[in-house]
Structures are given as C-alpha cells and as structure tokens.
Design a protein around this motif. Sequence first.
Motif: not given
Length: 539
Positions: A114-138
């Motif tokens: 969970e502690s791994q920095h991800t695209l979601g974390d990056m955009f959220r830290s920059g003030g972006y709303a974030t969404g994920y739709v589709g195959k996850w597989h992680l």
Amino acid sequence: MTLNRNVTRCLLVVLSCAMHLHSSVAAERPNIVFILADDLGYGDVKAFGGDKCKVDTPHFDQLCAEGMKFTDAHVTDSVCVPSRTSIMTGRYAFRFGKAEQGGPWGFTGLRFPESQHTLGDMFRSGGYATGYVGKWHLGTRMTTRDGKIQGPENTDFTQPIQIGPSDYGFDKCFFLPGSLDMFPYAYIRGKQWQGKVTAQKGWSAFNRVGPAAEDFVDTEVLSTFCKEAGSFIHSQAKHPKPFFLFVALTAPHTPTSPESEFRGKSRIGIYGDFVMNADACIGRIRKQLADAGIAENTLVMVASDHGPGHYSGRRLQATANQMQEMEKDGHFSAGPWRGYKFSAFEGGLRIPFATVWPGVINPGGVSDALIGLNDLMATWADIAGIQLSSSQGPDSSSFLSVLQQPDQSHRRSLVIRGTRSDAFRDGDWKLILGPGSGSSGQFFTEPRSEDAWKKAIKVFGRNPKNHKELEDATFVQLYNLKNDPAETTDVSVGNQNRMKSMLADYQKLIRDGRSTPGAPLSNDRDVKAFRPPAFVWKQ
C-alpha cells in the motif's frame, strides 16, 4: 566561434519552446485520460500496421491524425501484471519483491505494498480528482469467511474488499479484479462487490469456471466500462478541479467477446470484430469528453499493455499459433515485428501508442523517439506541474518535450523483458540476455527458451559455471533494429565490445536501483541480468 554561436542559438530556441510549453501547461492544467487496451498488437491498428492491418480502426487512426503517434513505444514487459506495475509506479517491475500471497487468477494478492507511490497518489497530491475504470490485475486483498488466503471457496462476496485501487490514490473506481477470462467475474465499485456473486460461469477461451455475479455478461463488459468512464467524465466536468482517468479495457484479450453490434463487422473474423469493438471505445470516451464540453482541455493517450497473444484468432477457444491463420490472409497483429506476447522480441513489446492534446500537440505528428510506458508518470507529472521526489518514479523519464517537437530524441536506453529473458535497448541496438525468444510455456514464441538454452550449451561445450560465463556471445543475442527490424540476424559475435558495453550499462542500472539521475536506491530483491532455466547450472 561560429559553431559556438550556432550551438547557443539552438539552445535558446529549445529553451524558448520548452518555456512556451510549460507556460501553456501552467496556465490551465489539462484533464488527462489514459486508455489502455489489453493484448492489442502494433499491427492491429491501421495507423501503425498499414498494409499489414486488415481491421478498420477509425477512432485510433483519428487520434493519430489529430495528434501524434509514436513508432518506437514499448512496454517494459510482454505480459500483463509486470507491464501494468511499471506503468502504475514508474518503476521497473523486476525491482519489486515477492507479491502478497493470493488465490488463482483474479484472486491474486497485492503486487506491491500500500505504501508504494502510484499514479493515483501522484495526481491526488497535485490536486487532481482521480478515477479508475476497467481491468485492475494488480492484486487486491479480499475479505474471507475464514481469515485465510483469498480464493474461490472462501471469499465473502457480501463484504467489501479490504484493499483495492482506492488505497492507491484513486478517488473513484469501478473494476474487474483480473482479466475477462479470469474469475471472479464480478465488478467492484469502490470496495463493494456489485450484484449477487452466487453463480458459476466461464468463457470460451480457456473455460475457467469460477465465481460470478448472476447478471455478469462477458459481451457487455466493454460497453459497461465506457458508460462508467462517461459517468466519471460528466461528473467531473461540473467541477473546476482537473481530473485523471485511467480506463483499462479488456479487449482484444481473450475471451473474444465483442458486443452483438460488432459481430461479423470485420473482414478477418471475430478477433477483428473485438479489435473494432475496442477501437469504438476510444471513440465513445472521446465523445463523452466532447459532450461534456471539456475535450479542448483534455489530453488523451491510448496504448496497449503489450503485444498480441498468438492463441487468439478466429476460433473462440485459445489455440496456439492460430493467429498465423490470419497472417496468411494478410493481417499481422504484431505488425512487421517478430514474436508475440510473452517473448523478448519486438512483437511482444513494441506497442501502438498515440496522444492528442488540442492546442499543444500539432496534428499529424510522428515521433520515432524511444519511450517506455514507464515514462508516463514523469511525463504526466511535468504536464500537471507535480514535483516528484527523488525516490518516486525512479525509472520514469519525461517525454513532454517530444510532444511539442516530435523530432526530438528521448531516452537512450530502456529495459524490456520477455517472461524468460531480459532485453536492453541502447539506441538502435538491442541486446537479449539469453538465447531463443525469451518465452516458454504453452504459448511460447519460437524458439522456446528451454530449447534454445540446451542448444547454446552444446555450442559452448559444457554447462556454464556462473553468471559471468553467461556473458559469452553464445548465450546472448544482439540486433541492430535500424538495419534489421525483424530481428533475423544475431550480430553478437562480431560486436563483442558493444555487447559487453551494453551488458555493463544494464548491470549498473540494476545495481543503482534506478535509471534516472539521483542517489542510488535499493531493489526489493536480488536481481540478475540473466534468468536461465535451472538445468543450465547442472554439471
């Protein structure tokens, strides 16, 4: 003096362009939508495959015409999970340690903590709303009835999952845990399973029968994802905050399950129908942006997670090499490249990739720059004005400048991997660290890794004693992709110095724990350049 003045003048021009681009980005940060197809080959898209493509892909082609396409774009791995790991983290997947234990297929455990920095974390830290739709597989962590490792028998589908995309920086998410041919066949919204997961279902390709929602239908998945993406877009269009949306399609990966309106639509059979269905999703999502009135301030990028699996084709059942039947009729899913999914050859690793950004990227651009999808994190950080720390995205290098000037070069080197062998790009040169295709198992590309290693040992005269002896030209392949794009002629014997130099550069990249400038980092496990089968060491 004249040379110095010319160099100075060139530098000023480049700096001016860069300042103009950054100022336009800073003025109004764009929304960013990333659409990732599943197993879509370079040659499955008309704009990339040309005469070798017999499928109509008008929406991907339009994206290329209105924006820029990349002819030398790669994934880091020719199979789903590590490829997506590198995209999501900006870090080569081979650096990660052992994944959290889970069950089969979509019940897989967390691929990174969970502690791994991800695209979601990056955009959220920059003030972006974030969404994920589709195959996850992680990987996810599901709630079980007995507290043991999650699986088909003990997962409690009436209870929320414990860890999923929302724990990796995504405000809203609607996803499948794995691929469309991997049970459980049920959607998750946020952390809650959708529908009653009380049925047992399986699909055509592998007939993997397992837990499924009663109302889950394979041929409705793409349309469902497009609708969910549209809902997110329209909801965010009402707010001033920019957004990042990751849309991970399940096509044309098996099972080959196009919507009914696409059945019989292509010239090459049901595989082509499914490719056209995936292409239509690009058009649907772009239409949602236009209908919401935000297309002009949205950057859209479209790519594939790796090359095509040759077990896909006109027959619904996964059948080794059936893709070659379409090749006889003129459709080459891998395009002009050698190999398929799982291999270390270009056909498994070079992918169709294009982007459109109105007012910033000039229409009809073509870039031959070498890029990897692991570079998306740094590129999007630059575009969104987000500062990455030294340890974040350690293998991600921004290609923002290429978007403005497509004739610019980007990175010199890139690590790309088959399932059994690594490869290392250095400009036009490609070093494969092992004989054969770098693939194995039921759906290998010829020559199979194990067979090639046995042959190489015979040529060497004995089994090698250590990794140092594997550095002999007998155990590697070297290709010049400019002169030999189809990887037909191994020139390692005649280019020993280049081979050794490239190997040394790769080994340093492994030791440094990063490929970008900065203080060395640690890998989460011991990493070797070569990955030979166990029998190689038997004396």
